[in-house]
Design an enzyme around this catalytic site. Structure first.
Site, PDB file in Angstrom:
ATOM      1  NE  ARG A 202      -0.008  -1.061   3.009  1.00  0.00           N
ATOM      2  CZ  ARG A 202      -0.827  -0.304   2.303  1.00  0.00           C
ATOM      3  NH1 ARG A 202      -1.978  -0.783   1.883  1.00  0.00           N
ATOM      4  NH2 ARG A 202      -0.520   0.922   2.009  1.00  0.00           N
TER       5      ARG A 202
ATOM      6  CD  GLU B 279      -3.760  -3.620   1.055  1.00  0.00           C
ATOM      7  OE1 GLU B 279      -4.272  -2.774   0.295  1.00  0.00           O
ATOM      8  OE2 GLU B 279      -2.553  -3.601   1.387  1.00  0.00           O
TER       9      GLU B 279
ATOM     10  CB  SER C 138      -5.645 -24.908  14.725  1.00  0.00           C
ATOM     11  OG  SER C 138      -5.426 -24.515  16.058  1.00  0.00           O
TER      12      SER C 138
END
Length: 150
Positions: free
Chosen positions: A91, A94, A117
């Protein structure tokens, strides 16, 4: 077995031992005097631990000498330490697939051409109560690094 495999196996042993001893990640972070997220990452094998830190964890979780030593091996980062089928990991990937390009554009507009960074970086985790169901709040805080022009 390679140092990488030993380091990742030590992380799996940490999970088993902390559950067996009823120790939380927060208690381990306090023992190491480090942040919750960094400590969890370190004990799973993705951050460096020195011999003193490894010994502290070993004593707290009653780990064998081989596991304590493996905690001092170089960290394992990236794909080798990632389970892409784990639902939280999936997730998060995603979310980055959906919002990554937007974040790139927003960072570029605000800071210029560069990146955030992951080396000079902190990640905070927080539970936020909500009447519709508690929420997970993650705060990524990374130094901006402009691309070098030469």
């Amino acid at each position: 077995m390679s140092d990488k495999d030993d380091r990742l196996e030590a992380g799996r042993e940490i999970v088993r031992a902390k559950e067996a001893h009823g120790v939380s990640w927060a208690e381990l972070a306090k023992a190491l005097d480090r942040s919750l997220v960094w400590t969890t990452s370190a004990l799973l094998g993705q951050q460096p631990l020195d011999a003193e830190q490894a010994g502290t964890v070993g004593a707290l979780l009653d780990l064998d000498e081989e596991t304590v030593e493996a905690l001092t091996f170089p960290p394992v980062r990236g794909d080798a330490a990632l389970d892409p089928t784990e639902p939280v990991t999936y997730r998060l990937q995603e979310a980055l697939q959906v919002y990554g390009s937007s974040l790139h554009e927003l960072i570029r507009e605000e800071f210029g051409d560069g990146i955030m960074s992951a080396i000079d970086f902190t990640l905070d985790f927080e539970r936020v109560e909500d009447p519709k169901g508690d929420r997970v709040k993650l705060t990524f805080n990374g130094k901006f690094l402009p691309y070098k022009v030469w």
